[in-house]
Design a protein around this motif. Structure first.
Motif, PDB file in Angstrom:
ATOM      1  N   ASN A  77       0.815  -1.216   0.000  1.00 15.48           N
ATOM      2  CA  ASN A  77       0.000   0.000   0.000  1.00 15.48           C
ATOM      3  C   ASN A  77       0.847   1.264   0.000  1.00 15.48           C
ATOM      4  O   ASN A  77       0.553   2.216   0.725  1.00 15.48           O
ATOM      5  CB  ASN A  77      -0.945   0.006   1.204  1.00 15.48           C
ATOM      6  CG  ASN A  77      -2.201  -0.799   0.929  1.00 15.48           C
ATOM      7  OD1 ASN A  77      -2.188  -1.657   0.053  1.00 15.48           O
ATOM      8  ND2 ASN A  77      -3.257  -0.551   1.674  1.00 15.48           N
ATOM      9  N   GLY A  78       1.913   1.260  -0.780  1.00 15.66           N
ATOM     10  CA  GLY A  78       2.699   2.469  -0.916  1.00 15.66           C
ATOM     11  C   GLY A  78       3.792   2.627   0.122  1.00 15.66           C
ATOM     12  O   GLY A  78       4.085   1.719   0.897  1.00 15.66           O
ATOM     13  N   PHE A  79       4.421   3.801   0.128  1.00 15.67           N
ATOM     14  CA  PHE A  79       5.497   4.125   1.066  1.00 15.67           C
ATOM     15  C   PHE A  79       5.332   5.561   1.511  1.00 15.67           C
ATOM     16  O   PHE A  79       4.729   6.385   0.819  1.00 15.67           O
ATOM     17  CB  PHE A  79       6.865   3.903   0.409  1.00 15.67           C
ATOM     18  CG  PHE A  79       7.099   4.751  -0.817  1.00 15.67           C
ATOM     19  CD1 PHE A  79       7.681   6.011  -0.727  1.00 15.67           C
ATOM     20  CD2 PHE A  79       6.730   4.292  -2.080  1.00 15.67           C
ATOM     21  CE1 PHE A  79       7.882   6.796  -1.856  1.00 15.67           C
ATOM     22  CE2 PHE A  79       6.936   5.066  -3.221  1.00 15.67           C
ATOM     23  CZ  PHE A  79       7.508   6.324  -3.105  1.00 15.67           C
ATOM     24  N   PHE A 236       9.889  10.592  -8.253  1.00 20.78           N
ATOM     25  CA  PHE A 236       9.041   9.699  -7.458  1.00 20.78           C
ATOM     26  C   PHE A 236       7.663  10.320  -7.322  1.00 20.78           C
ATOM     27  O   PHE A 236       7.490  11.538  -7.430  1.00 20.78           O
ATOM     28  CB  PHE A 236       9.646   9.434  -6.076  1.00 20.78           C
ATOM     29  CG  PHE A 236       9.720  10.637  -5.181  1.00 20.78           C
ATOM     30  CD1 PHE A 236       8.673  10.955  -4.307  1.00 20.78           C
ATOM     31  CD2 PHE A 236      10.835  11.464  -5.200  1.00 20.78           C
ATOM     32  CE1 PHE A 236       8.745  12.069  -3.480  1.00 20.78           C
ATOM     33  CE2 PHE A 236      10.905  12.583  -4.379  1.00 20.78           C
ATOM     34  CZ  PHE A 236       9.857  12.877  -3.522  1.00 20.78           C
ATOM     35  N   GLU A 237       6.697   9.462  -7.123  1.00 19.81           N
ATOM     36  CA  GLU A 237       5.332   9.884  -6.831  1.00 19.81           C
ATOM     37  C   GLU A 237       4.968   9.260  -5.496  1.00 19.81           C
ATOM     38  O   GLU A 237       4.951   8.033  -5.376  1.00 19.81           O
ATOM     39  CB  GLU A 237       4.367   9.425  -7.924  1.00 19.81           C
ATOM     40  CG  GLU A 237       2.977  10.004  -7.790  1.00 19.81           C
ATOM     41  CD  GLU A 237       2.075   9.649  -8.964  1.00 19.81           C
ATOM     42  OE1 GLU A 237       0.867   9.962  -8.885  1.00 19.81           O
ATOM     43  OE2 GLU A 237       2.575   9.053  -9.932  1.00 19.81           O
ATOM     44  N   ALA A 238       4.727  10.090  -4.505  1.00 17.59           N
ATOM     45  CA  ALA A 238       4.567   9.624  -3.124  1.00 17.59           C
ATOM     46  C   ALA A 238       3.633   8.425  -3.038  1.00 17.59           C
ATOM     47  O   ALA A 238       2.478   8.479  -3.453  1.00 17.59           O
ATOM     48  CB  ALA A 238       4.034  10.759  -2.251  1.00 17.59           C
ATOM     49  N   GLY A 239       4.178   7.335  -2.509  1.00 23.13           N
ATOM     50  CA  GLY A 239       3.382   6.140  -2.267  1.00 23.13           C
ATOM     51  C   GLY A 239       3.098   5.294  -3.490  1.00 23.13           C
ATOM     52  O   GLY A 239       2.563   4.188  -3.365  1.00 23.13           O
ATOM     53  N   TYR A 269      10.453   1.318  -9.387  1.00 17.53           N
ATOM     54  CA  TYR A 269       9.492   0.498  -8.647  1.00 17.53           C
ATOM     55  C   TYR A 269       8.113   1.144  -8.742  1.00 17.53           C
ATOM     56  O   TYR A 269       7.951   2.328  -8.405  1.00 17.53           O
ATOM     57  CB  TYR A 269       9.887   0.384  -7.173  1.00 17.53           C
ATOM     58  CG  TYR A 269      11.099  -0.464  -6.901  1.00 17.53           C
ATOM     59  CD1 TYR A 269      10.987  -1.842  -6.742  1.00 17.53           C
ATOM     60  CD2 TYR A 269      12.359   0.121  -6.767  1.00 17.53           C
ATOM     61  CE1 TYR A 269      12.105  -2.620  -6.471  1.00 17.53           C
ATOM     62  CE2 TYR A 269      13.474  -0.650  -6.499  1.00 17.53           C
ATOM     63  CZ  TYR A 269      13.347  -2.023  -6.356  1.00 17.53           C
ATOM     64  OH  TYR A 269      14.448  -2.790  -6.087  1.00 17.53           O
ATOM     65  N   ASP A 270       7.129   0.379  -9.192  1.00 14.24           N
ATOM     66  CA  ASP A 270       5.731   0.807  -9.158  1.00 14.24           C
ATOM     67  C   ASP A 270       4.987  -0.032  -8.135  1.00 14.24           C
ATOM     68  O   ASP A 270       5.207  -1.250  -8.030  1.00 14.24           O
ATOM     69  CB  ASP A 270       5.082   0.648 -10.537  1.00 14.24           C
ATOM     70  CG  ASP A 270       5.568   1.681 -11.526  1.00 14.24           C
ATOM     71  OD1 ASP A 270       5.430   2.885 -11.242  1.00 14.24           O
ATOM     72  OD2 ASP A 270       6.111   1.284 -12.587  1.00 14.24           O
ATOM     73  N   TYR A 271       4.091   0.616  -7.403  1.00 17.54           N
ATOM     74  CA  TYR A 271       3.366  -0.050  -6.329  1.00 17.54           C
ATOM     75  C   TYR A 271       1.983  -0.491  -6.804  1.00 17.54           C
ATOM     76  O   TYR A 271       1.265   0.263  -7.459  1.00 17.54           O
ATOM     77  CB  TYR A 271       3.237   0.874  -5.116  1.00 17.54           C
ATOM     78  CG  TYR A 271       4.491   0.902  -4.278  1.00 17.54           C
ATOM     79  CD1 TYR A 271       4.552   0.258  -3.040  1.00 17.54           C
ATOM     80  CD2 TYR A 271       5.642   1.540  -4.733  1.00 17.54           C
ATOM     81  CE1 TYR A 271       5.705   0.263  -2.280  1.00 17.54           C
ATOM     82  CE2 TYR A 271       6.806   1.547  -3.986  1.00 17.54           C
ATOM     83  CZ  TYR A 271       6.833   0.902  -2.762  1.00 17.54           C
ATOM     84  OH  TYR A 271       7.980   0.895  -2.010  1.00 17.54           O
ATOM     85  N   TYR A 272       1.646  -1.732  -6.472  1.00 15.32           N
ATOM     86  CA  TYR A 272       0.332  -2.311  -6.765  1.00 15.32           C
ATOM     87  C   TYR A 272      -0.283  -2.788  -5.455  1.00 15.32           C
ATOM     88  O   TYR A 272       0.421  -3.323  -4.597  1.00 15.32           O
ATOM     89  CB  TYR A 272       0.458  -3.496  -7.729  1.00 15.32           C
ATOM     90  CG  TYR A 272       0.947  -3.139  -9.113  1.00 15.32           C
ATOM     91  CD1 TYR A 272       0.050  -3.008 -10.168  1.00 15.32           C
ATOM     92  CD2 TYR A 272       2.301  -2.930  -9.358  1.00 15.32           C
ATOM     93  CE1 TYR A 272       0.497  -2.683 -11.451  1.00 15.32           C
ATOM     94  CE2 TYR A 272       2.756  -2.596 -10.630  1.00 15.32           C
ATOM     95  CZ  TYR A 272       1.847  -2.476 -11.670  1.00 15.32           C
ATOM     96  OH  TYR A 272       2.292  -2.147 -12.927  1.00 15.32           O
ATOM     97  N   THR A 273      -1.565  -2.611  -5.323  1.00 14.99           N
ATOM     98  CA  THR A 273      -2.232  -3.059  -4.100  1.00 14.99           C
ATOM     99  C   THR A 273      -2.756  -4.475  -4.215  1.00 14.99           C
ATOM    100  O   THR A 273      -3.175  -5.067  -3.222  1.00 14.99           O
ATOM    101  CB  THR A 273      -3.406  -2.126  -3.744  1.00 14.99           C
ATOM    102  OG1 THR A 273      -4.308  -2.066  -4.852  1.00 14.99           O
ATOM    103  CG2 THR A 273      -2.897  -0.730  -3.420  1.00 14.99           C
ATOM    104  N   ASP A 274      -2.729  -5.055  -5.415  1.00 10.96           N
ATOM    105  CA  ASP A 274      -3.266  -6.392  -5.631  1.00 10.96           C
ATOM    106  C   ASP A 274      -2.293  -7.195  -6.490  1.00 10.96           C
ATOM    107  O   ASP A 274      -1.855  -6.726  -7.551  1.00 10.96           O
ATOM    108  CB  ASP A 274      -4.628  -6.314  -6.314  1.00 10.96           C
ATOM    109  CG  ASP A 274      -5.269  -7.684  -6.473  1.00 10.96           C
ATOM    110  OD1 ASP A 274      -5.012  -8.342  -7.492  1.00 10.96           O
ATOM    111  OD2 ASP A 274      -6.018  -8.088  -5.566  1.00 10.96           O
ATOM    112  N   ASP A 275      -1.944  -8.405  -6.044  1.00  8.93           N
ATOM    113  CA  ASP A 275      -0.954  -9.202  -6.753  1.00  8.93           C
ATOM    114  C   ASP A 275      -1.486  -9.717  -8.090  1.00  8.93           C
ATOM    115  O   ASP A 275      -0.726  -9.875  -9.049  1.00  8.93           O
ATOM    116  CB  ASP A 275      -0.509 -10.381  -5.886  1.00  8.93           C
ATOM    117  CG  ASP A 275       0.679 -11.117  -6.489  1.00  8.93           C
ATOM    118  OD1 ASP A 275       1.731 -10.477  -6.682  1.00  8.93           O
ATOM    119  OD2 ASP A 275       0.543 -12.322  -6.801  1.00  8.93           O
TER     120      ASP A 275
END
Length: 609
Positions: A77-79, A236-239, A269-275
């Motif tokens: 869920n982001g950083f 970067f884009e927050a989270g 790195y791109d963040y995903y909330t669902d695998d």
């Protein structure tokens, strides 16, 4: 504490004081004449594999071209932080690896050896009672400022005072830090036979004292910090995403420990909330590389023309590193799990054989050791040197440690699930439980046996729910709670859970980090890795013995003894392991021909020109 234990404890203290006085005297006379020679590297036991001036590690391609970009995915869920060393917040992926250099660098094809990076050489006597690091004069932070001994001292002090509790435990045996010159720093150790200290001090990330002088260590948030490593933070884009940009004039790029590594111009790195969404994004080309942790996905999802044509490569690459322990971890701080008989009983409710056949396509092997897939794992009954190590604790340990080989419950052959549930019920009755109105209750308190399993991966529900259903047959009420990754991290840090699914990784050379996992000093230390709340004097003693092992042979026997005691403590319900890395990647990525014993490392890969 009983009077017998108090007497034993006082005797131990007096013996330790006597030994300390004698050791101090010996050390004083030894160090007066001891002038160790500078060395380019150091092995935990024996001699390091690579000689002074070696051109590169054997498992890299020194001619690997620089350039291109590597796109990666993180399912979370982001950083909200660029500080991976502070317990607050969730740090962005890759920060500690790419931004900060260390004094030494470990190789991936030895049990535990380290070679100079920021430190050109180190000096330590035979008893390893201290270590001196000689820093390279050309070592630089990204702003051009030299890395000095003052930066090393600052890093040690800030990490052990304001950093994650891990650092205080890891470096607990350091007694004194002395800056001898701008390029020379010495660490003196407490009277201990902790031979690992020179190596693990070499792992310490070195932070710039001049940068942090006007900043609060824990409040930097998403302000890109100053580092010295092969990459710096770009956009970067927050989270949601972060890009690392390769430092063209990186000071260490031509050193043998860096040659052939860190070849990508950019790492994103791109963040995903669902695998599931992340997997489809990978197959669509939105990122380049994926480690697959789901047996079902591996068996069914990596198909189609792109795989048939070789546009996407899927490989299960064998490795020879310890797989550690993955399992259902009990929080023994909770009253419901305070009795080891209850913990042992619940293990009979997990049907691994059914799960492996019906969920995992038969890909896994049951785990029976905290140090699985290595010579450190205990097996059979204790004998020889391992038995000698355990013998003094016979009265404190249960007899089964000496008379019964630990084996996770199985349902193959005549031992079906029904038989296992009978065994579980016998143990629960011996622990004071009885079935009333279809519920298992504590006869003394009337409280039902009920607990919650905390998850953040929805895919794990298919493993947990059959386990829950099996325990329901015993009248045990299990609830399953799915939370987002940030909430999960915070609750685990504060031990706010009954049971979690947890991975406890191990190296081929266990040492100081074992305190984090098992030592009673960390039972209440927020953020420690003693997830299960292990608090046992025998375990404490065995952890200390592991840390003080004088050679590899003794290390193996001491780790086996620790492993055996932990297994018979029933702190986890073991899951499974796989001695392969299941990876998929787009074919513009290339990797070295040789895979070291520790497995693949993307930092050795490159983009096809």
């Amino acid at each position: 504490m009983t009077s017998k234990r108090i007497a034993s404890y006082l005797t131990s203290i007096l013996s330790s004081l006597a030994l300390l006085a004698m050791t101090t005297s010996v050390m004083g006379s030894e160090h007066a004449s001891d002038s160790p020679e500078p060395q380019h590297g150091i092995a935990m036991h024996g001699e390091p594999k690579y000689p002074s001036g070696f051109p590169h590690f054997d498992y890299v391609n020194p001619e690997a071209p620089k350039g291109g970009a590597l796109k990666m995915a993180v399912v979370a869920n982001g950083f909200d932080s660029f500080n991976p060393f502070d317990i607050r917040g969730v740090a962005a992926a890759g920060i500690s690896t790419y931004l900060y250099d260390t004094l030494l660098v470990s190789s991936d094809d030895e049990p535990f050896s380290a070679y100079g990076l920021i430190a050109e050489s180190l000096e330590t006597p035979k008893d390893r009672s201290y270590v001196t690091f000689n820093l390279r004069e050309n070592a630089r932070f990204h702003d051009g400022e030299p890395i000095t001994a003052e930066d090393v001292k600052f890093s040690f002090e800030i990490l052990t005072s304001k950093g994650h509790p891990f650092f205080r435990n890891y470096y607990a045996d350091v007694a004194k830090v002395t800056v001898e010159s701008p390029q020379r720093i010495r660490f003196d150790f407490r009277p201990t036979m902790n031979r690992e200290l020179p190596l693990i001090l070499g792992q310490m990330p070195i932070l710039p004292a001049h940068y942090w002088q006007s900043r609060e260590f824990g409040d930097n948030g998403l302000t890109p910090p100053l580092g010295s490593g092969p990459y710096r933070i770009g956009d970067f884009e927050a989270g949601r995403s972060i890009i690392y940009e390769r430092v063209d004039d990186y000071w260490a790029k031509d050193l043998g420990v860096r040659k052939g590594r860190f070849n990508f111009d950019q790492i994103r790195y791109d963040y995903y909330t669902d695998d599931t969404v992340a997997l489809e994004a990978f197959k669509a080309g939105n990122f380049d590389f994926r480690v697959e942790t789901s047996a079902k996905n591996w068996a069914t999802a990596y198909t189609g023309s792109k795989f048939d044509e070789g546009t996407i490569v899927a490989e299960a690459i064998e490795h020879h590193r310890p797989t550690g322990m993955q399992g259902f971890a009990f929080n023994t701080r909770r009253e419901v799990f305070s009795d080891p008989r209850v913990r042992e009983a619940l293990a009979y409710g997990f049907d691994f054989e059914w799960a492996n056949k019906n969920l995992f396509y038969g890909q896994y092997t049951r785990t029976d050791s905290y140090f699985e897939n290595s010579d450190l794992a205990s097996s059979g009954l204790p004998q020889g040197r391992e038995l000698e190590i355990l013998e003094p604790y016979r009265d404190q340990l249960g007899g089964d440690v000496f008379t019964e080989e630990y084996q996770a419950p199985e349902t193959e052959g005549q031992k079906g699930l029904r038989e296992n549930l009978r065994s579980a019920l016998e143990l629960l009755r011996s622990a004071g439980y009885a079935i009333q109105d279809g519920k298992l209750v504590n006869k003394s308190t009337g409280e039902p046996l009920a607990f919650e399993i905390l998850l953040f991966q929805k895919s794990f529900e298919r493993v947990v729910l059959p386990f829950k259903n099996n325990l329901a047959k015993l009248g045990i009420d299990v609830s399953v709670r799915l939370v987002d990754s940030n909430q999960y991290v915070q609750r685990v840090r504060e031990f706010d859970f009954d049971m979690i699914t947890q991975v406890l990784p191990q190296s081929d050379s266990p040492g100081n980090e074992q305190r984090e996992y098992w030592h009673s000093a960390n039972v209440d230390a927020v953020g420690s890795r003693n997830y299960m709340g292990v608090s046992d004097q025998v375990v404490d003693d065995l952890v200390n013995k592991v840390i003080q092992a004088p050679d590899r042979e003794e290390l193996v026997q001491r780790v086996r003894a620790l492993d055996r005691v932990l297994l018979h403590g029933h702190y986890v319900i073991p899951h499974w392991h796989l001695a392969k890395d299941r990876v998929a990647y787009w074919n513009h990525l290339q990797r070295p021909e040789m895979t070291p014993k520790n497995g693949i490392d993307l930092d050795n890969w490159w983009v096809r020109p």
